[in-house]
Design a protein around this motif. Structure first.
Motif, short mmCIF file in Angstrom:
data_model
loop_
_atom_site.label_atom_id
_atom_site.label_comp_id
_atom_site.label_asym_id
_atom_site.label_seq_id
_atom_site.Cartn_x
_atom_site.Cartn_y
_atom_site.Cartn_z
N GLY A 1 -5.66 11.55 5.36
CA GLY A 1 -4.46 11.56 6.19
C GLY A 1 -4.46 10.51 7.29
O GLY A 1 -3.44 10.27 7.93
N SER A 2 -5.61 9.88 7.53
CA SER A 2 -5.67 8.88 8.60
C SER A 2 -5.11 7.53 8.18
O SER A 2 -4.79 6.71 9.03
CB SER A 2 -7.11 8.72 9.10
N VAL A 3 -5.01 7.30 6.89
CA VAL A 3 -4.40 6.07 6.39
C VAL A 3 -2.90 6.34 6.29
O VAL A 3 -2.42 6.90 5.31
CB VAL A 3 -5.02 5.63 5.06
N LEU A 4 -2.19 5.95 7.34
CA LEU A 4 -0.77 6.29 7.44
C LEU A 4 0.07 5.64 6.36
O LEU A 4 1.13 6.16 6.02
CB LEU A 4 -0.25 5.89 8.83
N SER A 5 -0.39 4.53 5.82
CA SER A 5 0.36 3.87 4.75
C SER A 5 0.40 4.73 3.50
O SER A 5 1.27 4.55 2.65
CB SER A 5 -0.26 2.51 4.42
N ARG A 6 -0.50 5.68 3.38
CA ARG A 6 -0.51 6.60 2.24
C ARG A 6 -0.09 8.01 2.61
O ARG A 6 -0.01 8.88 1.77
CB ARG A 6 -1.92 6.65 1.64
N ALA A 7 0.18 8.25 3.90
CA ALA A 7 0.61 9.57 4.34
C ALA A 7 2.09 9.74 4.02
O ALA A 7 2.76 8.83 3.53
CB ALA A 7 0.37 9.73 5.83
N ASN A 8 2.61 10.86 4.34
CA ASN A 8 4.04 11.15 4.12
C ASN A 8 4.87 10.10 4.86
O ASN A 8 4.75 9.94 6.06
CB ASN A 8 4.36 12.55 4.62
N ARG A 9 5.73 9.40 4.14
CA ARG A 9 6.48 8.30 4.73
C ARG A 9 7.66 8.76 5.57
O ARG A 9 8.43 7.94 6.04
CB ARG A 9 6.95 7.35 3.63
N THR A 10 7.84 10.04 5.81
CA THR A 10 8.95 10.49 6.64
C THR A 10 8.65 10.38 8.12
O THR A 10 9.52 10.51 8.94
CB THR A 10 9.31 11.97 6.32
N ASP A 11 7.40 10.13 8.50
CA ASP A 11 7.06 10.02 9.93
C ASP A 11 7.22 8.56 10.38
O ASP A 11 6.28 7.85 10.64
CB ASP A 11 5.67 10.62 10.22
N ALA A 12 8.42 8.11 10.44
CA ALA A 12 8.71 6.71 10.83
C ALA A 12 8.63 6.55 12.34
O ALA A 12 8.72 7.50 13.09
CB ALA A 12 10.10 6.32 10.35
N VAL A 13 8.45 5.30 12.75
CA VAL A 13 8.40 4.99 14.18
C VAL A 13 9.79 5.09 14.74
O VAL A 13 10.75 4.66 14.21
CB VAL A 13 7.83 3.57 14.44
N VAL B 1 0.84 -1.21 0.00
CA VAL B 1 0.00 0.00 0.00
C VAL B 1 0.87 1.26 0.00
O VAL B 1 0.55 2.25 -0.67
CB VAL B 1 -0.99 0.00 1.19
N GLU B 2 1.98 1.22 0.71
CA GLU B 2 2.89 2.38 0.75
C GLU B 2 3.52 2.67 -0.61
O GLU B 2 3.68 3.84 -0.98
CB GLU B 2 4.03 2.12 1.75
N HIS B 3 3.85 1.63 -1.35
CA HIS B 3 4.63 1.82 -2.57
C HIS B 3 3.84 1.80 -3.87
O HIS B 3 4.32 2.30 -4.89
CB HIS B 3 5.74 0.76 -2.62
N TRP B 4 2.65 1.23 -3.89
CA TRP B 4 1.85 1.18 -5.12
C TRP B 4 0.85 2.32 -5.06
O TRP B 4 -0.22 2.19 -4.48
CB TRP B 4 1.17 -0.17 -5.24
N ALA C 1 -10.14 2.26 2.14
CA ALA C 1 -10.51 3.36 1.24
C ALA C 1 -11.57 4.27 1.87
O ALA C 1 -11.50 5.48 1.74
CB ALA C 1 -10.99 2.80 -0.09
N ALA C 2 -12.54 3.67 2.56
CA ALA C 2 -13.58 4.47 3.21
C ALA C 2 -12.98 5.34 4.31
O ALA C 2 -13.36 6.51 4.47
CB ALA C 2 -14.66 3.56 3.78
N LEU C 3 -12.03 4.79 5.06
CA LEU C 3 -11.36 5.57 6.11
C LEU C 3 -10.58 6.72 5.50
O LEU C 3 -10.61 7.85 6.00
CB LEU C 3 -10.45 4.67 6.93
N ALA C 4 -9.89 6.47 4.39
CA ALA C 4 -9.12 7.52 3.72
C ALA C 4 -10.03 8.62 3.20
O ALA C 4 -9.68 9.80 3.23
CB ALA C 4 -8.30 6.93 2.58
N LYS C 5 -11.21 8.23 2.72
CA LYS C 5 -12.15 9.22 2.20
C LYS C 5 -12.77 10.04 3.34
O LYS C 5 -12.92 11.25 3.23
CB LYS C 5 -13.25 8.53 1.40
N ALA C 6 -13.12 9.36 4.43
CA ALA C 6 -13.76 10.05 5.55
C ALA C 6 -12.78 10.93 6.33
O ALA C 6 -13.15 12.00 6.81
CB ALA C 6 -14.39 9.03 6.49
N ARG C 7 -11.56 10.45 6.48
CA ARG C 7 -10.54 11.18 7.25
C ARG C 7 -9.24 11.21 6.47
O ARG C 7 -8.36 10.39 6.71
CB ARG C 7 -10.32 10.51 8.60
#
Length: 187
Positions: free
Chosen positions: A175-187, A101-104, A167-173
């Protein structure tokens, strides 16, 4: 950092909550549960690293004896049972799902999350499960593959649901789908 820890714990709790849905135990000792969909969601929503950490947290709680698996099961004994391969494969399944999900990023999120859930939550997980069954059961590889085939229809449905929920979570909120958010916020 606190947000990441809270999300990892929240998704571990989601996997536990999905254990409240009654299990169906197959004749060879491995149950059909909704918890594998939680593993798919961990990867699809949180991403590879945070998703795998969430599943590892859940498995740590199970290993210390909390009855969080469906049917109120918990304890170290589960890691030498016919289910062991599947349990051990859960973090890898979440990681692979999240990585895809992060890369595709060139396809719609619903499709990506569904395909990622199939590859991570079914293909990768079944590899671990088959190895675990070969170790714990007195069966051949072809017999074990036929046993595991019983999971395919339900797991395909779980992968579709996980993709649609992501997909519904990404549409409703956004930025809440972290796998698609900016990947610089690593743990």
């Amino acid at each position: 950092m606190e947000k990441n820890v809270a999300l990892i714990a929240l998704f571990a709790a989601l996997i536990a909550a999905l254990g409240l849905i009654p299990k169906i135990t197959l004749a060879f000792g491995v149950p059909i549960t909704a918890q594998s969909m939680g593993v798919m969601l961990c990867g699809a929503v949180l991403g590879s690293r945070k998703g795998a950490l969430s599943v590892l947290l859940f498995l740590l709680l199970v290993a210390i004896g909390l009855p969080l698996l469906s049917g109120g099961r918990g304890g170290l004994g589960l890691f030498v049972s016919p289910s062991a391969g599947f349990l051990i494969g859960w973090p890898a399944a979440a990681f692979v799902t999240g990585w895809i999900v992060e890369h595709w990023r060139l396809a719609p999120l619903t499709l990506v999350a569904c395909v990622a859930s199939v590859i991570g939550g079914i293909v990768v997980l079944y590899l671990f499960g088959i190895i675990g069954l070969l170790i714990t059961l007195d069966k051949t590889l072809s017999e074990v593959i036929w046993l595991v085939a019983a999971f395919v229809p339900g797991d395909l449905l779980k992968a579709i649901i996980a993709g649609m929920l992501t997909a519904a979570l990404a549409k409703a909120r956004p930025g809440s789908v972290l796998s698609r958010a900016n990947r610089t916020d690593a743990v």
